[in-house]
Design a protein around this motif. Sequence first.
Motif, short mmCIF file in Angstrom:
data_model
loop_
_atom_site.label_atom_id
_atom_site.label_comp_id
_atom_site.label_asym_id
_atom_site.label_seq_id
_atom_site.Cartn_x
_atom_site.Cartn_y
_atom_site.Cartn_z
N HIS A 193 91.14 39.70 8.77
CA HIS A 193 92.38 40.00 8.07
C HIS A 193 93.56 39.68 8.99
O HIS A 193 93.81 40.39 9.96
CB HIS A 193 92.42 41.48 7.66
N ASN A 239 98.01 42.13 12.31
CA ASN A 239 99.22 42.02 11.51
C ASN A 239 100.36 41.50 12.38
O ASN A 239 100.82 42.17 13.30
CB ASN A 239 99.59 43.39 10.92
N SER A 272 103.18 40.07 10.79
CA SER A 272 104.27 39.87 9.85
C SER A 272 105.63 40.13 10.51
O SER A 272 105.76 41.01 11.37
CB SER A 272 104.10 40.80 8.64
N TYR A 310 97.74 38.81 8.90
CA TYR A 310 98.95 38.85 8.08
C TYR A 310 100.07 38.15 8.82
O TYR A 310 100.43 38.53 9.94
CB TYR A 310 99.31 40.29 7.73
N ALA A 319 100.34 46.16 3.10
CA ALA A 319 101.26 45.27 3.81
C ALA A 319 102.58 45.07 3.06
O ALA A 319 103.62 44.92 3.68
CB ALA A 319 100.58 43.92 4.05
#
Length: 470
Positions: A451, A429, A431, A453, A214
């Motif tokens: 998980h 994810n 982000s 992010y 990441a």
Amino acid sequence: MIAAEKITVRRTSIARSAWIRVLGVSVMLIALPFVFRLDGRAHGDWLQFFGRFHPVLLHLPIGLIVLVPVLEITGVKRPALREAAGFVLSVALIVALPTLALGYMLAYGAGDSGTTVTLHMSGAIALCIGLMLCVLMRPAWAARAQANIYPSLLVATLLVLVWTSHQGGSISHGSDYLTHYMPTALRPLLRISSGENVSPDSFYARHINPVLDAKCVSCHSASNAKAGLRLDTYDRLMRGGQDGTSILPGKPDASMLLKRVTLPNTDRHFMPAEGRTPLTTEEISWIRAWILAGASPIATTVPGVNIAADHSEPPPQPVDDYSALMPEILRMQQGQGAKLVPVSGKASDGLILRTVDISSTFGDAQLAQLQKFAPYIVEAELGRTAVTDAAFDTLSRFTHLRALHLEGTSITGTGIAKLSALSQLTYLNLSSTKVTPDSVTVLKKMPNLRHVYLFNTAAQPDDTSARKTP
């Protein structure tokens, strides 16, 4: 006699002029990487615009170069084919030079760098020089004045073509593209390793690699290995780069990687560089403890580290056989540009949706066109695409989805609760998106989501000490 002498002098002059031109072009090609250095920085959208025509033009010179020896060999009995070989060779050179220029525009404009990119570019330069020499020496060979120079140059050029093509394929598909599915029995003969000895349940696979992926891999991968350092695989991580070994098992304070991520953010050696999101205190603690414990790729636990959300994930459920849909998938890829790549040779392992080549033009409408293939997609790479919150309606039908990349999109989180229908989703994810803290409340209600992010978002936990050594 005088006329014959004039013809001889003229031919000598033409030959000398040709050699001078070849020498001049060769010097310019060799100087190209030194004048326009691949420094890892982007240099203009217009360069990328023209550079993206490189893959379009690429296969034409390859086909022409391969055709030349075929024409030369078959021309032994059919002289007309041998005459055609000279023309094809000249056309191959004419097309190869702009192909090289477009490829350099693509790499230089996009800021691509790294060993593989450099090798690919060097091979392309050598290939063009080889073609020029072949064109220059062929007339003497055809006139039987030289017997071996042209054939030797042609063979060398073909070998350079194969090597350069392999480097280009490694950039697009990874360095193990040709050998990934090689039968086990053949690997020892070619001294090819069976792969990394990394356990999917290891502490490294579940906690260290995701952090590096990441926050570090964008600058340290096969296509962009700054300082010769790659962090995209365990073997590359342990190998280090130009500044030395990045990880010293059992010695965290002496490990270059840990030193760089714990420097003051004002230090020019601080990593991640260029304003990218730094590692959090927790992530640095994981890396420190993992190195201290020996930096193992298989150990499932690390002494002194107890992660509350660390649960063993159930084995992935197989998808149905999509083989009958392959003709439709191929038509979709040719028309839309998105790729559905098999996870492995087993159809039950599913497909990966990749949009990196068309990210700027791939949006909600294009995603909706993939609903027929949704049950077979286990990973969707939608990072930096044009999808919006409307995509959640379509994504809720990706019943076997395990990993979802939405980083760098305009997602705000509205409708994100629709992902709750994806019982196998473990990786998300978000982000560099516009998600709000309210989205975190929704995500916490998804028990299988391990998980998440949220770097560089309004939902990112406040961690003012993230840049300090724990």
